[in-house]
Design an enzyme around this catalytic site. Structure first.
Site, short mmCIF file in Angstrom:
data_model
loop_
_atom_site.label_atom_id
_atom_site.label_comp_id
_atom_site.label_asym_id
_atom_site.label_seq_id
_atom_site.Cartn_x
_atom_site.Cartn_y
_atom_site.Cartn_z
N TRP A 86 0.86 -1.18 0.00
CA TRP A 86 0.00 0.00 0.00
C TRP A 86 0.90 1.23 0.00
O TRP A 86 1.85 1.30 0.77
CB TRP A 86 -0.92 0.04 1.22
CG TRP A 86 -1.65 1.35 1.23
CD1 TRP A 86 -2.69 1.71 0.41
CD2 TRP A 86 -1.33 2.51 2.01
NE1 TRP A 86 -3.04 3.02 0.64
CE2 TRP A 86 -2.23 3.52 1.61
CE3 TRP A 86 -0.38 2.79 2.99
CZ2 TRP A 86 -2.20 4.81 2.17
CZ3 TRP A 86 -0.35 4.07 3.54
CH2 TRP A 86 -1.26 5.06 3.14
N GLU A 137 -3.00 -3.01 -2.58
CA GLU A 137 -4.17 -2.43 -1.89
C GLU A 137 -4.56 -1.07 -2.47
O GLU A 137 -3.77 -0.13 -2.47
CB GLU A 137 -3.84 -2.28 -0.39
CG GLU A 137 -5.01 -1.71 0.43
CD GLU A 137 -4.67 -1.57 1.91
OE1 GLU A 137 -3.50 -1.78 2.30
OE2 GLU A 137 -5.58 -1.23 2.69
N LYS A 146 -7.18 2.40 -2.87
CA LYS A 146 -7.83 3.34 -1.97
C LYS A 146 -8.53 4.41 -2.79
O LYS A 146 -8.06 4.77 -3.86
CB LYS A 146 -6.74 3.96 -1.07
CG LYS A 146 -7.25 4.77 0.08
CD LYS A 146 -6.14 4.96 1.12
CE LYS A 146 -6.67 5.80 2.27
NZ LYS A 146 -5.80 5.80 3.41
N ASP A 180 -9.71 -3.16 1.45
CA ASP A 180 -9.83 -2.59 2.79
C ASP A 180 -11.23 -1.99 2.91
O ASP A 180 -11.64 -1.19 2.05
CB ASP A 180 -8.74 -1.52 2.98
CG ASP A 180 -8.74 -0.91 4.37
OD1 ASP A 180 -9.82 -0.50 4.85
OD2 ASP A 180 -7.65 -0.83 5.00
N HIS A 191 -11.83 1.78 2.35
CA HIS A 191 -11.19 2.43 1.20
C HIS A 191 -12.11 2.71 0.02
O HIS A 191 -11.66 2.90 -1.10
CB HIS A 191 -10.01 1.60 0.72
CG HIS A 191 -8.83 1.73 1.62
ND1 HIS A 191 -7.56 1.37 1.25
CD2 HIS A 191 -8.71 2.21 2.88
CE1 HIS A 191 -6.72 1.59 2.24
NE2 HIS A 191 -7.40 2.10 3.24
N HIS A 242 -8.56 -6.36 4.39
CA HIS A 242 -8.29 -5.53 5.55
C HIS A 242 -9.65 -5.22 6.15
O HIS A 242 -10.34 -4.30 5.71
CB HIS A 242 -7.57 -4.24 5.15
CG HIS A 242 -6.09 -4.39 5.11
ND1 HIS A 242 -5.22 -3.35 4.90
CD2 HIS A 242 -5.31 -5.50 5.27
CE1 HIS A 242 -3.97 -3.80 4.94
NE2 HIS A 242 -4.00 -5.10 5.15
N ASP A 293 -11.96 7.44 5.77
CA ASP A 293 -11.26 6.18 6.04
C ASP A 293 -10.64 6.24 7.43
O ASP A 293 -9.45 6.45 7.60
CB ASP A 293 -10.18 5.99 4.96
CG ASP A 293 -9.15 4.94 5.36
OD1 ASP A 293 -9.56 3.89 5.85
OD2 ASP A 293 -7.95 5.20 5.17
N ASP A 310 -10.55 4.00 9.99
CA ASP A 310 -9.98 2.83 10.65
C ASP A 310 -10.48 2.64 12.08
O ASP A 310 -9.69 2.42 13.00
CB ASP A 310 -8.44 2.90 10.61
CG ASP A 310 -7.91 2.90 9.19
OD1 ASP A 310 -7.85 1.83 8.59
OD2 ASP A 310 -7.56 3.99 8.69
N ASP A 321 -7.35 -4.05 9.84
CA ASP A 321 -6.64 -2.78 9.70
C ASP A 321 -7.43 -1.67 10.39
O ASP A 321 -8.31 -1.08 9.80
CB ASP A 321 -6.41 -2.45 8.22
CG ASP A 321 -5.49 -1.25 8.06
OD1 ASP A 321 -4.93 -0.81 9.07
OD2 ASP A 321 -5.33 -0.76 6.92
C1 RNT Z 1 -3.87 2.80 4.52
C2 RNT Z 1 -3.98 1.34 4.29
C3 RNT Z 1 -2.87 0.51 4.86
C4 RNT Z 1 -2.43 0.95 6.23
C5 RNT Z 1 -1.52 -0.05 6.93
C6 RNT Z 1 -0.83 0.56 8.09
O1 RNT Z 1 -4.97 3.48 4.12
O2 RNT Z 1 -5.20 0.87 4.74
O3 RNT Z 1 -3.21 -0.82 4.83
O4 RNT Z 1 -3.50 1.22 7.06
O5 RNT Z 1 -0.68 -0.62 6.03
ZN ZN Z 2 -5.54 -1.25 4.80
#
Ligand code: RNT
Ligand code: ZN
Length: 424
Positions: free
Chosen positions: A190, A231, A233, A264, A267, A291, A299, A301, A331
């Site tokens: 990523w 990955e 986004k 993710d 994302h 994720h 985003d 998390d 994640d």
């Molecule tokens: C960031 C991504 C990525 C990170 C990690 C720390 O938007 O989701 O995966 O959160 O690698």
């Molecule tokens: Zn991620």
């Protein structure tokens, strides 16, 4: 599975009967649940700070941690101590997901493009001792050469080369991890690259990114040891208007090069469901990395919950028989609550969502759908929401000798009092 000598609570056998009446075998579900690992992201321990320098902190990279709950792990040893504590509260067997910025350099002075297995050997030994598999991530953030928001797609060739070398080094480390632990390491790429405001040229950075990735992946590695994932986004903090590694970019790249796609949950556009993407993506790429996360507006998390979007993800994995082709990672990074609690609640929520998916009245639902009886499909789905899956979850925790309910909170508070609160 650890078996306790203590008898199961009677609620389980009642639940077992109730599920059997609708054709569901709870024992089968528990077996699948026990053998499905979740890859625990090390970065929940310390707010994505990493251990490369003393007192390092997340400085850049389109992601942000908020909160200042006391007790954050300050070094490798404290991260491991917290991981052990979290693991002791999780039923099942899990994996460790490590970022390169958690290198255990032991005083060696080197930059990320020169990292090698020796810098992660203590982590590999740590995982081996616990019979855990490991996954890996090159770190393309919190570094002087990522400060202007571009890494693998940077216009400056020297900067790009540094990050290409980091990617190559990371795959070598991952290969060694896979060899040493006897289970393939999934290496996830990523990068934060993107523009805060509307760019003029959307094309050139993507051409550079493709070229950089091609160079990183040039050396073939046996998938028995390492598997690469990319990955995508939609946007990040500081890359609101344009992200080089968009969904379309990586979808194309992964299909063309048969890489794993990493999806993710935070994302995509807030109204998009990750669950709906799984069966499309897996039609064209060999395997999937998830994720599991929770975006709240942006985003963000947030800690994973056993909510409808999470349940839908696991339903897809079970219904499509995709569990064998999916690597489940987490994640999220919440610094506003006890970090162990964040880890444990998020992981257990993902596991609960998997259990609920395994306990769906699959036959009844598919029969209703295939005969065009959508009334029955809706009714069965809604009625099944109140099946006593909680008793099955408690039985799982009981067999695995981990606490449920308030006992869980007591353990976490106790650890906070005796360990975390002593950290300055
Ligand atoms: C960031 C991504 C990525 C990170 C990690 C720390 O938007 O989701 O995966 O959160 O690698
Ligand atoms: Zn991620």
């Amino acid at each position: 599975m650890k078996q306790t000598s203590k008898k199961s609570p009677p609620s389980y056998s009642l639940a077992q009967e109730q599920f059997a009446a609708v054709g569901i075998n709870t024992e089968k579900a528990l077996t699948v649940l026990a053998r499905t690992p979740i890859s625990l992201h090390c970065w929940q321990a310390d707010d994505v700070s990493g251990t490369e320098r003393e007192g390092s902190s997340l400085e850049s990279g389109g992601i942000q941690v908020t909160g200042n709950y006391p007790g954050k792990a300050r070094n490798t040893q404290e991260i491991r101590q917290d991981l052990d504590q979290a693991l002791s509260l999780l039923p099942g067997k899990h994996r460790l997901n490590l970022h390169a910025c958690y290198a255990d350099l032991g005083g060696r002075k080197k930059d990320r493009n020169r990292y090698s297995t020796e810098d992660f050997q203590s982590w590999i030994d740590w995982a081996k001792k616990r019979k855990m598999g490991m996954d890996f991530n090159p770190s393309y953030f919190s570094h002087p050469l990522s400060k202007d928001g571009f890494t693998l797609s940077h216009p400056d060739k020297a900067v790009r080369n540094f990050w290409i070398e980091h990617g190559i080094a990371s795959r070598k480390i991952a290969e060694s991890i896979g060899k040493q632990l006897g289970t393939a390491c999934v290496t996830n790429f990523w990068i934060p690259d993107g523009h805060k405001d509307t760019p003029y040229d959307r094309k050139a950075p993507r051409e550079r990114l493709e070229d950089s990735l091609d160079q990183i992946f040039k050396t073939k590695i046996d998938p028995k040891y390492n598997q690469d994932a990319v990955e995508c986004k939609l946007f990040g903090i500081g890359s609101e208007s344009y992200v080089v590694g968009s969904h379309e970019f990586y979808m194309g790249y992964a299909v063309k090069n048969q890489k794993l796609i990493c999806l993710d949950a935070g994302h995509f556009h807030p109204t998009e469901q990750l669950a709906d993407k799984i069966s499309s993506v897996l039609q064209f790429v060999p395997e999937l990395l998830l994720h599991v996360s929770r975006g709240v507006r942006w985003d963000s998390d947030h800690v994973v919950l056993c909510d409808d979007p999470t349940k839908a993800i696991f339903e897809e994995l079970v219904r499509g028989k995709f569990l064998d082709r999916t690597h489940i990672g987490l994640d999220f990074f919440d610094a506003s609550i006890n970090r162990i609690a964040a880890w444990v609640v998020g992981t257990r929520s993902a596991q609960k969502a998997l259990l609920m998916a395994l306990l769906e009245p699959a036959l009844q639902l598919s029969k209703a759908e295939s005969t065009g009886d959508y009334t029955a499909r809706l009714l069965i789905a809604e009625e099944s929401r109140s099946l006593p899956w909680g008793a099955v979850w408690n039985e799982f925790c009981h067999r695995q000798e981990v606490p449920v309910g308030e006992a869980l909170l007591t353990e976490i508070k106790n650890y906070e009092k005796t360990v975390q609160s002593k950290r300055a």
